[in-house]
Design an enzyme around this catalytic site. Sequence first.
Site, PDB file in Angstrom:
ATOM      1  N   PHE A 118      -3.710   6.002   1.993  1.00  0.00           N
ATOM      2  CA  PHE A 118      -5.074   6.505   1.819  1.00  0.00           C
ATOM      3  C   PHE A 118      -5.096   8.005   1.547  1.00  0.00           C
ATOM      4  O   PHE A 118      -5.928   8.746   2.098  1.00  0.00           O
ATOM      5  CB  PHE A 118      -5.940   6.205   3.045  1.00  0.00           C
ATOM      6  N   THR A 173      -1.736   2.035   6.451  1.00  0.00           N
ATOM      7  CA  THR A 173      -2.342   2.792   7.541  1.00  0.00           C
ATOM      8  C   THR A 173      -2.077   2.018   8.825  1.00  0.00           C
ATOM      9  O   THR A 173      -2.519   0.870   8.943  1.00  0.00           O
ATOM     10  CB  THR A 173      -3.862   2.966   7.327  1.00  0.00           C
ATOM     11  N   LYS A 195     -12.310  -6.506   1.412  1.00  0.00           N
ATOM     12  CA  LYS A 195     -11.046  -6.748   0.716  1.00  0.00           C
ATOM     13  C   LYS A 195     -10.018  -7.228   1.726  1.00  0.00           C
ATOM     14  O   LYS A 195      -9.782  -6.577   2.745  1.00  0.00           O
ATOM     15  CB  LYS A 195     -10.555  -5.472   0.032  1.00  0.00           C
ATOM     16  N   ASN A 226      -5.548  -7.739  -1.581  1.00  0.00           N
ATOM     17  CA  ASN A 226      -4.843  -6.457  -1.531  1.00  0.00           C
ATOM     18  C   ASN A 226      -3.345  -6.703  -1.767  1.00  0.00           C
ATOM     19  O   ASN A 226      -2.940  -7.792  -2.151  1.00  0.00           O
ATOM     20  CB  ASN A 226      -5.082  -5.791  -0.168  1.00  0.00           C
TER      21      ASN A 226
END
Length: 342
Positions: free
Chosen positions: A120, A184, A219, A248
Amino acid sequence: MYKLIIKNLLFLLPPERAHHTSLFLLKFISRIPGGKSLIRAFFSYEHPDLRRDFFGLHFKNPIGLAAGFDKNAEYIELLDLLGFGFVEIGTVTPLAQKGNEQPRLFRLPKDKALINRMGFNNQGVDQAVKRLKEVKNQSIIIGGNIGKNKITPNENAVDDYIICFEKLFPHVHYFVINVSSPNTPGLRSLQDPEALTKIFQALQQRNESQPNPKPIFVKIAPDLEFSAIGEIVDLAIEYNLAGIIATNTTISRAALKTSNSRIQNIGNGGLSGQPVKRRATEIIKFIKDRAKDRLVIIGVGGIQGPSDAREKLEAGADLIQIYTGFIYEGPATVMNICKSLN
């Protein structure tokens, strides 16, 4: 020309540098007198039969650019010249963050795939808003993919999604809740029903308080069991979400042609491209059967060209997105798919 010359030259560069170089070249050409018209003439194809309408939004075609390519809303109007029916920015987080250490993006040419562990990396929601305000072409459908900062504990994750939602609301046409990136730490645990319920409820409360609520998608990861996907589908319907983006990147390394030693040397990250195609299509079919047309499905994963696009649409996707296929096949990808669908 792209596959014979340009791609080979770009692939001599590290992936992130190649990404920025290609976008720099696109921007340079667009600034030459007549450059924008030239790009659109070469790479854009429109036909009335390609148009799609959902939630009052008018898509000129069903092929969108997936999140991750234009993280900071820097190239929206340039990407529209390449014929995309919609462009999704992000993933955007409340605060700017550098992401993981480089190298963090890797090509697997034998598999027409990428492995990324970007984490991210983005300039934060305020910078995204600043650039979105500068977009002049109001006909472009823009999605806002939102996530949480790495430093935010999961029990407070909903606050990050709310911040991004409220700041982006006036400037995007739809939202995507990203709880499925593998890069993450702990993020994927937010796909659990209890965590998702909290996020869905909070965002829809704010959404429905607006005069004109906007579509919200979630998602999901391709690594979920069908039982877990079914729970997410049911929750999405219960909280009146617009739909689901499937899928994803995957943490699986099954069926790769690339050598094990190369994969081990790369390490962790989300795998995208051709190796994800089959699983993403299976999930689209499952969601379509489970939702019974109560959710819009955006299919993504392994779409390299026309046949892959048709496969996703025939499986039940209403719209599709590309990213890795765009890297391998080049700027004519959207045009080629659109012509095949016409």
